[in-house]
Design a protein around this motif. Sequence first.
Motif, short mmCIF file in Angstrom:
data_model
loop_
_atom_site.label_atom_id
_atom_site.label_comp_id
_atom_site.label_asym_id
_atom_site.label_seq_id
_atom_site.Cartn_x
_atom_site.Cartn_y
_atom_site.Cartn_z
N ALA A 80 0.82 -1.22 0.00
CA ALA A 80 0.00 0.00 0.00
C ALA A 80 0.86 1.27 0.00
CB ALA A 80 -0.93 0.00 1.21
N ASN A 81 2.10 1.18 0.45
CA ASN A 81 2.95 2.37 0.52
C ASN A 81 3.33 2.92 -0.85
OD1 ASN A 81 3.10 2.71 3.30
ND2 ASN A 81 4.81 1.28 3.52
N VAL A 82 3.26 2.09 -1.89
CA VAL A 82 3.71 2.53 -3.20
C VAL A 82 2.82 3.63 -3.77
CG1 VAL A 82 2.43 0.86 -4.61
CG2 VAL A 82 4.63 1.69 -5.40
N GLY A 83 1.54 3.65 -3.41
CA GLY A 83 0.61 4.60 -4.00
C GLY A 83 0.92 6.05 -3.68
N LYS A 84 1.51 6.31 -2.53
CA LYS A 84 1.87 7.67 -2.14
C LYS A 84 3.37 7.92 -2.27
CE LYS A 84 -0.20 9.25 1.44
NZ LYS A 84 -0.63 9.34 2.86
N PHE A 85 4.17 6.92 -1.90
CA PHE A 85 5.61 7.14 -1.79
C PHE A 85 6.42 6.58 -2.95
CE2 PHE A 85 4.00 6.88 2.65
CZ PHE A 85 4.24 8.20 3.00
N GLY A 86 5.79 5.84 -3.85
CA GLY A 86 6.52 5.23 -4.94
C GLY A 86 7.39 4.09 -4.47
N ARG A 87 8.29 3.65 -5.35
CA ARG A 87 9.20 2.56 -5.02
C ARG A 87 10.59 3.09 -4.73
NH1 ARG A 87 6.97 -2.38 -6.12
NH2 ARG A 87 9.00 -3.37 -6.10
N LEU A 88 11.41 2.24 -4.11
CA LEU A 88 12.81 2.54 -3.83
C LEU A 88 13.68 1.67 -4.72
CD1 LEU A 88 12.49 2.45 0.08
CD2 LEU A 88 12.46 4.50 -1.38
N TYR A 89 14.72 2.26 -5.32
CA TYR A 89 15.54 1.56 -6.31
C TYR A 89 17.02 1.63 -5.97
CZ TYR A 89 11.30 2.32 -9.10
OH TYR A 89 10.00 2.37 -9.54
N THR A 90 17.73 0.56 -6.28
CA THR A 90 19.18 0.63 -6.23
C THR A 90 19.66 1.57 -7.34
OG1 THR A 90 19.51 -1.22 -7.76
CG2 THR A 90 19.33 -1.75 -5.39
N TRP A 91 20.88 2.05 -7.23
CA TRP A 91 21.38 3.01 -8.21
C TRP A 91 21.50 2.38 -9.59
CZ3 TRP A 91 25.88 3.81 -11.21
CH2 TRP A 91 26.02 5.10 -11.73
#
Length: 214
Positions: A80-91
């Motif tokens: 559910a966190n993706v809808g507001k905060f997006g995803r986290l990615y490696t460089w």
Amino acid sequence: MLFSGTDMTKNVKDEEFAAYLLDNGAKFGYGSLVDDRDGEIYSTVKIGNQIWMAENLRYVTKGGVADDDKDSFVYGEVEANVGKFGRLYTWNAAMKIAPEGWHLPSEEEWHELCEYCRSLQEGLPGTMLKSVEYWDECLGSVVGKDSVGFASVPSGSRYSMGYFYDLNKSAYYWTSTAEGDEYARYRSISFRGGKIGADYTYKSDALSIRCVKD
């Protein structure tokens, strides 16, 4: 192929955040970006001579749902966190994942954004880029103004060993600027102040992405 359009994330935007962006759109004349790979629609904003995404990227790397153990993650492995905060990615993933016609901004492009904010003389750049809502409010916190429509949200980050940190407290954004073989530069915004931090971290850590138009 590292990324696949079969990992669909269409229409996952948080309704509350979508309403916030709709209000911003009326004030700042938002444009829109449709990511043809998965159908996600992003608000975009012109700030000075640059056009930025006004949301964090949500595209799912191959195998990704909450956490693909390699390239992209959702904070706390809570989908559910993706809808507001997006995803986290490696460089390494971040360097390949921008939608067509967009790219991961360099340190210099972030500097241009900050200098434009300073030229408006409406406060410190970090305060001007923070969304008005969603940030922790406590002793020492600084309320965001969202003066230029960037709508930065406190999406936190993830250490390479798997520990998530700083949701609702800080935003960390990759730049395309490497710092040797192991590290890359990033920009940060904190609930505690109005400055925009500039530092480097391991490329294997996972941070947010805001793309800028080619």
